[in-house]
Design a protein around this motif. Structure first.
Motif, PDB file in Angstrom:
ATOM      1  N   UNK A  65     -25.823  82.384 -57.191  1.00 35.54           N
ATOM      2  CA  UNK A  65     -26.803  81.345 -57.526  1.00 35.54           C
ATOM      3  C   UNK A  65     -28.142  81.625 -56.861  1.00 35.54           C
ATOM      4  N   UNK A  66     -29.160  80.974 -57.401  1.00 35.59           N
ATOM      5  CA  UNK A  66     -30.502  81.028 -56.831  1.00 35.59           C
ATOM      6  C   UNK A  66     -30.962  79.600 -56.604  1.00 35.59           C
ATOM      7  N   UNK A  67     -31.604  79.366 -55.479  1.00 40.03           N
ATOM      8  CA  UNK A  67     -32.190  78.046 -55.218  1.00 40.03           C
ATOM      9  C   UNK A  67     -33.663  78.243 -54.888  1.00 40.03           C
ATOM     10  N   UNK A  68     -34.501  77.517 -55.615  1.00 47.63           N
ATOM     11  CA  UNK A  68     -35.947  77.592 -55.422  1.00 47.63           C
ATOM     12  C   UNK A  68     -36.444  76.285 -54.824  1.00 47.63           C
ATOM     13  N   UNK A  82     -31.379  83.700 -52.737  1.00 44.49           N
ATOM     14  CA  UNK A  82     -30.266  84.150 -53.571  1.00 44.49           C
ATOM     15  C   UNK A  82     -28.987  83.963 -52.757  1.00 44.49           C
ATOM     16  N   UNK A  83     -28.004  83.304 -53.363  1.00 44.35           N
ATOM     17  CA  UNK A  83     -26.741  83.017 -52.687  1.00 44.35           C
ATOM     18  C   UNK A  83     -25.601  83.773 -53.355  1.00 44.35           C
ATOM     19  N   UNK A  84     -24.868  84.539 -52.563  1.00 42.63           N
ATOM     20  CA  UNK A  84     -23.720  85.296 -53.058  1.00 42.63           C
ATOM     21  C   UNK A  84     -22.435  84.534 -52.718  1.00 42.63           C
ATOM     22  N   UNK A  85     -21.526  84.373 -53.666  1.00 38.22           N
ATOM     23  CA  UNK A  85     -20.256  83.710 -53.359  1.00 38.22           C
ATOM     24  C   UNK A  85     -19.447  84.533 -52.371  1.00 38.22           C
ATOM     25  N   UNK A  86     -18.669  83.839 -51.564  1.00 40.18           N
ATOM     26  CA  UNK A  86     -17.803  84.519 -50.611  1.00 40.18           C
ATOM     27  C   UNK A  86     -18.518  85.019 -49.372  1.00 40.18           C
ATOM     28  N   UNK A  87     -19.798  84.720 -49.259  1.00 42.67           N
ATOM     29  CA  UNK A  87     -20.521  85.116 -48.054  1.00 42.67           C
ATOM     30  C   UNK A  87     -20.638  83.923 -47.132  1.00 42.67           C
ATOM     31  N   UNK A  88     -21.029  84.204 -45.926  1.00 41.69           N
ATOM     32  CA  UNK A  88     -21.144  83.114 -44.957  1.00 41.69           C
ATOM     33  C   UNK A  88     -22.363  82.247 -45.254  1.00 41.69           C
ATOM     34  N   UNK A 104     -36.448  71.056 -55.799  1.00 44.95           N
ATOM     35  CA  UNK A 104     -35.333  71.937 -55.465  1.00 44.95           C
ATOM     36  C   UNK A 104     -34.606  72.227 -56.774  1.00 44.95           C
ATOM     37  N   UNK A 105     -34.611  73.508 -57.179  1.00 46.63           N
ATOM     38  CA  UNK A 105     -34.014  73.891 -58.452  1.00 46.63           C
ATOM     39  C   UNK A 105     -32.929  74.924 -58.190  1.00 46.63           C
ATOM     40  N   UNK A 106     -31.717  74.639 -58.677  1.00 46.37           N
ATOM     41  CA  UNK A 106     -30.563  75.520 -58.493  1.00 46.37           C
ATOM     42  C   UNK A 106     -30.201  76.131 -59.849  1.00 46.37           C
ATOM     43  N   UNK A 107     -30.079  77.469 -59.875  1.00 43.60           N
ATOM     44  CA  UNK A 107     -29.699  78.196 -61.084  1.00 43.60           C
ATOM     45  C   UNK A 107     -28.418  78.974 -60.828  1.00 43.60           C
ATOM     46  N   UNK A 108     -27.544  79.041 -61.811  1.00 45.43           N
ATOM     47  CA  UNK A 108     -26.436  79.991 -61.767  1.00 45.43           C
ATOM     48  C   UNK A 108     -26.982  81.314 -62.269  1.00 45.43           C
ATOM     49  N   UNK A 109     -26.683  82.411 -61.563  1.00 43.03           N
ATOM     50  CA  UNK A 109     -27.205  83.716 -61.957  1.00 43.03           C
ATOM     51  C   UNK A 109     -26.174  84.552 -62.705  1.00 43.03           C
ATOM     52  N   UNK A 110     -25.082  83.934 -63.104  1.00 48.88           N
ATOM     53  CA  UNK A 110     -24.061  84.649 -63.864  1.00 48.88           C
ATOM     54  C   UNK A 110     -23.785  83.885 -65.152  1.00 48.88           C
ATOM     55  N   UNK A 111     -23.281  84.599 -66.137  1.00 50.14           N
ATOM     56  CA  UNK A 111     -22.940  83.934 -67.392  1.00 50.14           C
ATOM     57  C   UNK A 111     -21.786  82.966 -67.146  1.00 50.14           C
ATOM     58  N   UNK A 112     -21.588  82.080 -68.057  1.00 53.45           N
ATOM     59  CA  UNK A 112     -20.545  81.077 -67.906  1.00 53.45           C
ATOM     60  C   UNK A 112     -19.230  81.520 -68.531  1.00 53.45           C
TER      61      UNK A 112
END
Length: 129
Positions: A65-68, A82-88, A104-112
């Motif tokens: 995900x990305x958060x702006x 940029x936030x990676x899953x499974x990271x601290x 504050x805008x949150x986007x998923x950076x992967x397809x659904x």
């Protein structure tokens, strides 16, 4: 928790769900969560020009995900994370000097295609200073 006013769209808000508030063995009781984001989720924080810095403690479950963070008055981007899953936990300082409203805008950076979405969590250890 961020003590000043915060408004959320229907895809983001406060949660007490244990899946989101338990992190690294600590129960935070409540957090700001954008659950299962496939497109975007939006919030507005209101520091009212009273602070210099917003410190956010944030992580994601599920998809990348990305958060702006944006100054709503000028549309200036304050920070993108940029936030990676499974990271601290990601901890970041954002300069909010002179800012009244933060978008504050949150986007998923992967397809659904995997139907997981991105669960973005802002822990209550986040604060203004």
């Amino acid at each position: 928790m961020i003590k000043e006013k915060a408004l959320f769209n229907k895809d983001m808000g406060y949660s007490q769900n244990p899946a989101y508030v338990n992190f690294n063995g600590v129960n935070y009781k409540e957090a700001i969560v954008a659950p299962k984001v496939y497109g975007l989720a939006v919030a507005t924080f209101y520091p009212y020009k009273k602070y210099q810095t917003l410190v956010v403690d944030i992580f994601t479950l599920g998809n990348k995900a990305e958060i702006q963070f944006v100054n709503n008055a000028t549309k200036e981007e304050l920070k993108t994370i940029i936030l990676e899953p499974g990271t601290k936990l990601t901890s970041s300082e954002i300069n909010v000097a002179g800012v009244s409203e933060i978008g504050v805008v949150v986007f998923s950076l992967e397809s659904n295609t995997n139907k997981k979405g991105a669960d973005v969590v802002i822990l209550p250890t986040s604060y203004y200073k």
